[in-house]
Scaffold this active site. Structure first.
Site, PDB file in Angstrom:
ATOM      1  N   TRP A 245      -5.254   1.870  10.301  1.00 52.22           N
ATOM      2  CA  TRP A 245      -5.420   1.714   8.854  1.00 52.22           C
ATOM      3  C   TRP A 245      -5.159   0.278   8.419  1.00 52.22           C
ATOM      4  O   TRP A 245      -5.816  -0.228   7.507  1.00 52.22           O
ATOM      5  CB  TRP A 245      -4.517   2.697   8.114  1.00 52.22           C
ATOM      6  CG  TRP A 245      -4.708   2.633   6.637  1.00 52.22           C
ATOM      7  CD1 TRP A 245      -3.788   2.255   5.712  1.00 52.22           C
ATOM      8  CD2 TRP A 245      -5.903   2.923   5.896  1.00 52.22           C
ATOM      9  NE1 TRP A 245      -4.333   2.297   4.449  1.00 52.22           N
ATOM     10  CE2 TRP A 245      -5.625   2.705   4.527  1.00 52.22           C
ATOM     11  CE3 TRP A 245      -7.179   3.345   6.250  1.00 52.22           C
ATOM     12  CZ2 TRP A 245      -6.579   2.901   3.524  1.00 52.22           C
ATOM     13  CZ3 TRP A 245      -8.122   3.540   5.249  1.00 52.22           C
ATOM     14  CH2 TRP A 245      -7.816   3.313   3.907  1.00 52.22           C
TER      15      TRP A 245
ATOM     16  N   GLU B 109     -11.702   5.325   4.428  1.00 57.73           N
ATOM     17  CA  GLU B 109     -11.243   6.247   5.475  1.00 57.73           C
ATOM     18  C   GLU B 109     -12.325   6.405   6.541  1.00 57.73           C
ATOM     19  O   GLU B 109     -12.023   6.490   7.729  1.00 57.73           O
ATOM     20  CB  GLU B 109     -10.851   7.604   4.887  1.00 57.73           C
ATOM     21  CG  GLU B 109      -9.620   7.577   4.012  1.00 57.73           C
ATOM     22  CD  GLU B 109      -8.306   7.273   4.725  1.00 57.73           C
ATOM     23  OE1 GLU B 109      -8.273   7.231   5.976  1.00 57.73           O
ATOM     24  OE2 GLU B 109      -7.306   7.068   4.025  1.00 57.73           O
TER      25      GLU B 109
ATOM     26  N   TYR C 293       0.840  -1.196   0.000  1.00 58.31           N
ATOM     27  CA  TYR C 293       0.000   0.000   0.000  1.00 58.31           C
ATOM     28  C   TYR C 293       0.880   1.253   0.000  1.00 58.31           C
ATOM     29  O   TYR C 293       0.666   2.178  -0.789  1.00 58.31           O
ATOM     30  CB  TYR C 293      -0.933  -0.022   1.216  1.00 58.31           C
ATOM     31  CG  TYR C 293      -1.725   1.246   1.393  1.00 58.31           C
ATOM     32  CD1 TYR C 293      -2.799   1.547   0.554  1.00 58.31           C
ATOM     33  CD2 TYR C 293      -1.406   2.156   2.396  1.00 58.31           C
ATOM     34  CE1 TYR C 293      -3.519   2.712   0.710  1.00 58.31           C
ATOM     35  CE2 TYR C 293      -2.127   3.328   2.562  1.00 58.31           C
ATOM     36  CZ  TYR C 293      -3.177   3.602   1.719  1.00 58.31           C
ATOM     37  OH  TYR C 293      -3.888   4.763   1.862  1.00 58.31           O
TER      38      TYR C 293
END
Length: 185
Positions: free
Chosen positions: A46, A38, A16
Protein backbone atom coordinates in the site's frame (compact mmCIF):
# COMPACT_ATOMS: atom_id res chain seq x y z
CA UNK A 1 0.89 7.77 19.39
CA UNK A 2 0.30 4.01 19.28
CA UNK A 3 -0.74 2.91 15.78
CA UNK A 4 -1.85 -0.26 14.04
CA UNK A 5 0.78 -2.92 13.40
CA UNK A 6 0.96 -2.22 9.66
CA UNK A 7 1.75 1.48 9.97
CA UNK A 8 5.46 2.18 9.55
CA UNK A 9 7.36 5.31 10.59
CA UNK A 10 6.95 6.75 7.08
CA UNK A 11 5.27 10.18 7.54
CA UNK A 12 2.99 9.54 4.55
CA UNK A 13 1.85 6.23 6.02
CA UNK A 14 1.34 7.75 9.47
CA UNK A 15 -0.78 10.58 8.06
CA UNK A 16 -2.87 8.11 6.06
CA UNK A 17 -3.38 5.94 9.14
CA UNK A 18 -4.12 8.84 11.48
CA UNK A 19 -6.41 10.87 9.23
CA UNK A 20 -7.99 8.57 6.69
CA UNK A 21 -7.88 4.79 7.15
CA UNK A 22 -11.00 3.48 8.83
CA UNK A 23 -12.82 6.82 8.84
CA UNK A 24 -16.30 6.48 7.29
CA UNK A 25 -16.28 7.92 3.78
CA UNK A 26 -19.47 8.50 1.82
CA UNK A 27 -18.14 10.90 -0.78
CA UNK A 28 -18.60 9.39 -4.26
CA UNK A 29 -15.36 10.77 -5.70
CA UNK A 30 -13.39 9.72 -2.62
CA UNK A 31 -14.77 6.19 -2.79
CA UNK A 32 -14.07 6.01 -6.52
CA UNK A 33 -10.49 7.10 -5.88
CA UNK A 34 -10.01 4.44 -3.19
CA UNK A 35 -11.55 1.78 -5.41
CA UNK A 36 -9.08 2.54 -8.20
CA UNK A 37 -6.12 2.86 -5.83
CA UNK A 38 -6.93 -0.48 -4.20
CA UNK A 39 -6.96 -2.01 -7.68
CA UNK A 40 -3.59 -0.45 -8.50
CA UNK A 41 -2.26 -1.86 -5.22
CA UNK A 42 -3.04 -5.49 -6.16
CA UNK A 43 0.16 -7.48 -5.69
CA UNK A 44 2.08 -4.52 -4.28
CA UNK A 45 2.42 -2.77 -0.93
CA UNK A 46 0.00 0.00 0.00
CA UNK A 47 2.87 2.41 0.70
CA UNK A 48 3.89 2.04 -2.97
CA UNK A 49 0.46 3.30 -4.01
CA UNK A 50 0.41 6.04 -1.39
CA UNK A 51 3.71 7.38 -2.69
CA UNK A 52 2.21 7.55 -6.19
CA UNK A 53 -1.22 8.84 -5.15
CA UNK A 54 -0.59 12.49 -6.00
CA UNK A 55 0.66 11.55 -9.45
CA UNK A 56 -2.41 9.39 -9.97
CA UNK A 57 -4.53 12.39 -9.02
CA UNK A 58 -2.74 14.40 -11.70
CA UNK A 59 -2.87 11.87 -14.53
CA UNK A 60 -6.37 10.57 -13.75
CA UNK A 61 -7.97 14.01 -13.80
CA UNK A 62 -8.43 14.26 -10.04
CA UNK A 63 -10.25 10.93 -10.19
CA UNK A 64 -13.06 12.57 -12.14
CA UNK A 65 -15.10 9.47 -12.95
CA UNK A 66 -16.58 10.94 -16.16
CA UNK A 67 -13.16 11.82 -17.56
CA UNK A 68 -11.53 8.53 -16.50
CA UNK A 69 -14.37 6.66 -18.22
CA UNK A 70 -13.57 8.53 -21.46
CA UNK A 71 -9.82 7.84 -21.48
CA UNK A 72 -8.65 6.81 -24.93
CA UNK A 73 -6.31 3.94 -25.72
CA UNK A 74 -3.74 6.58 -26.72
CA UNK A 75 -4.00 8.19 -23.27
CA UNK A 76 -3.48 4.81 -21.64
CA UNK A 77 -0.48 4.23 -23.92
CA UNK A 78 0.92 7.56 -22.75
CA UNK A 79 0.35 6.63 -19.09
CA UNK A 80 2.34 3.44 -19.66
CA UNK A 81 5.38 5.69 -20.11
CA UNK A 82 4.86 7.63 -16.86
CA UNK A 83 7.36 6.53 -14.19
CA UNK A 84 5.29 8.31 -11.53
CA UNK A 85 2.59 5.63 -11.57
CA UNK A 86 2.39 1.85 -11.57
CA UNK A 87 2.72 1.10 -15.26
CA UNK A 88 0.44 -1.87 -15.68
CA UNK A 89 -1.80 -1.88 -18.74
CA UNK A 90 -4.34 -4.26 -17.19
CA UNK A 91 -4.73 -1.97 -14.17
CA UNK A 92 -4.99 1.16 -16.31
CA UNK A 93 -7.60 -0.47 -18.55
CA UNK A 94 -9.41 -1.57 -15.38
CA UNK A 95 -9.48 2.04 -14.16
CA UNK A 96 -11.28 3.07 -17.33
CA UNK A 97 -13.61 0.06 -17.25
CA UNK A 98 -14.39 0.61 -13.56
CA UNK A 99 -15.20 4.26 -14.21
CA UNK A 100 -17.64 3.19 -16.91
CA UNK A 101 -19.21 0.59 -14.61
CA UNK A 102 -19.39 3.17 -11.78
CA UNK A 103 -21.30 5.56 -14.03
CA UNK A 104 -23.76 2.81 -14.95
CA UNK A 105 -24.76 2.35 -11.30
CA UNK A 106 -27.77 4.25 -10.01
CA UNK A 107 -26.05 5.06 -6.69
CA UNK A 108 -22.56 3.59 -6.31
CA UNK A 109 -22.12 4.94 -2.77
CA UNK A 110 -25.34 3.30 -1.59
CA UNK A 111 -24.35 0.05 -3.31
CA UNK A 112 -20.95 -0.07 -1.64
CA UNK A 113 -22.31 0.77 1.80
CA UNK A 114 -25.17 -1.73 1.41
CA UNK A 115 -22.79 -4.58 2.17
CA UNK A 116 -22.40 -3.31 5.73
CA UNK A 117 -26.05 -2.43 6.24
CA UNK A 118 -25.31 1.24 5.47
CA UNK A 119 -23.34 1.65 8.69
CA UNK A 120 -19.77 0.93 9.73
CA UNK A 121 -19.04 -2.50 11.12
CA UNK A 122 -17.01 -1.84 14.26
CA UNK A 123 -14.60 -4.67 14.96
CA UNK A 124 -12.91 -5.08 18.32
CA UNK A 125 -9.74 -6.90 17.40
CA UNK A 126 -7.07 -7.10 20.08
CA UNK A 127 -4.37 -8.51 17.85
CA UNK A 128 -3.42 -8.35 14.19
CA UNK A 129 -3.92 -12.11 13.89
CA UNK A 130 -7.66 -11.50 14.29
CA UNK A 131 -7.93 -9.08 11.35
CA UNK A 132 -9.25 -10.95 8.30
CA UNK A 133 -8.19 -10.47 4.70
CA UNK A 134 -11.64 -11.42 3.38
CA UNK A 135 -15.11 -11.44 4.92
CA UNK A 136 -18.52 -12.58 3.72
CA UNK A 137 -19.42 -8.93 3.10
CA UNK A 138 -16.31 -8.39 0.97
CA UNK A 139 -17.04 -11.55 -0.98
CA UNK A 140 -20.60 -10.34 -1.64
CA UNK A 141 -19.32 -6.90 -2.69
CA UNK A 142 -16.81 -8.49 -5.05
CA UNK A 143 -19.46 -10.65 -6.70
CA UNK A 144 -21.84 -7.71 -7.10
CA UNK A 145 -19.16 -5.43 -8.55
CA UNK A 146 -17.95 -8.10 -10.98
CA UNK A 147 -21.56 -8.68 -12.08
CA UNK A 148 -21.84 -4.91 -12.66
CA UNK A 149 -18.78 -5.00 -14.96
CA UNK A 150 -15.96 -4.01 -12.60
CA UNK A 151 -12.52 -5.61 -12.70
CA UNK A 152 -9.70 -5.78 -10.14
CA UNK A 153 -12.36 -6.10 -7.44
CA UNK A 154 -11.62 -9.46 -5.87
CA UNK A 155 -12.69 -10.05 -2.27
CA UNK A 156 -9.30 -9.05 -0.83
CA UNK A 157 -9.38 -5.74 -2.72
CA UNK A 158 -12.98 -5.20 -1.64
CA UNK A 159 -12.11 -5.83 2.01
CA UNK A 160 -9.18 -3.42 1.78
CA UNK A 161 -11.60 -0.85 0.32
CA UNK A 162 -14.03 -1.48 3.16
CA UNK A 163 -11.25 -0.97 5.71
CA UNK A 164 -9.84 2.14 4.04
CA UNK A 165 -13.24 3.80 3.67
CA UNK A 166 -14.45 2.99 7.17
CA UNK A 167 -17.17 0.58 6.09
CA UNK A 168 -15.40 -1.64 8.57
CA UNK A 169 -13.30 -0.31 11.41
CA UNK A 170 -10.30 -2.58 11.86
CA UNK A 171 -8.00 -0.44 13.97
CA UNK A 172 -6.83 -2.82 16.70
CA UNK A 173 -7.52 -2.04 20.34
CA UNK A 174 -3.90 -1.04 21.00
CA UNK A 175 -4.17 1.79 18.43
CA UNK A 176 -5.14 5.33 19.45
CA UNK A 177 -7.58 5.54 16.52
CA UNK A 178 -9.51 2.52 17.82
CA UNK A 179 -11.16 4.39 20.68
CA UNK A 180 -11.96 7.41 18.51
CA UNK A 181 -13.59 5.39 15.72
CA UNK A 182 -15.16 2.67 17.89
CA UNK A 183 -17.11 5.39 19.67
CA UNK A 184 -18.38 6.98 16.47
CA UNK A 185 -15.65 9.62 16.20
Amino acid sequence: MPRCFWCTEDPLYMAYHDQEWGTPLRDAQGLFELLLLEGFQAGLSWITVLRKRERYREVLFGFDVQRVAQMSDAEIDELMLDPGIIRNRLKLNAARRNAQAWLALEDPVALLWSFTGDRPIINHFKDRSEVPAITAEALAMSKALKKAGFTFVGPTICYALMQASGMVMDHTQDCDRYAQLANGG
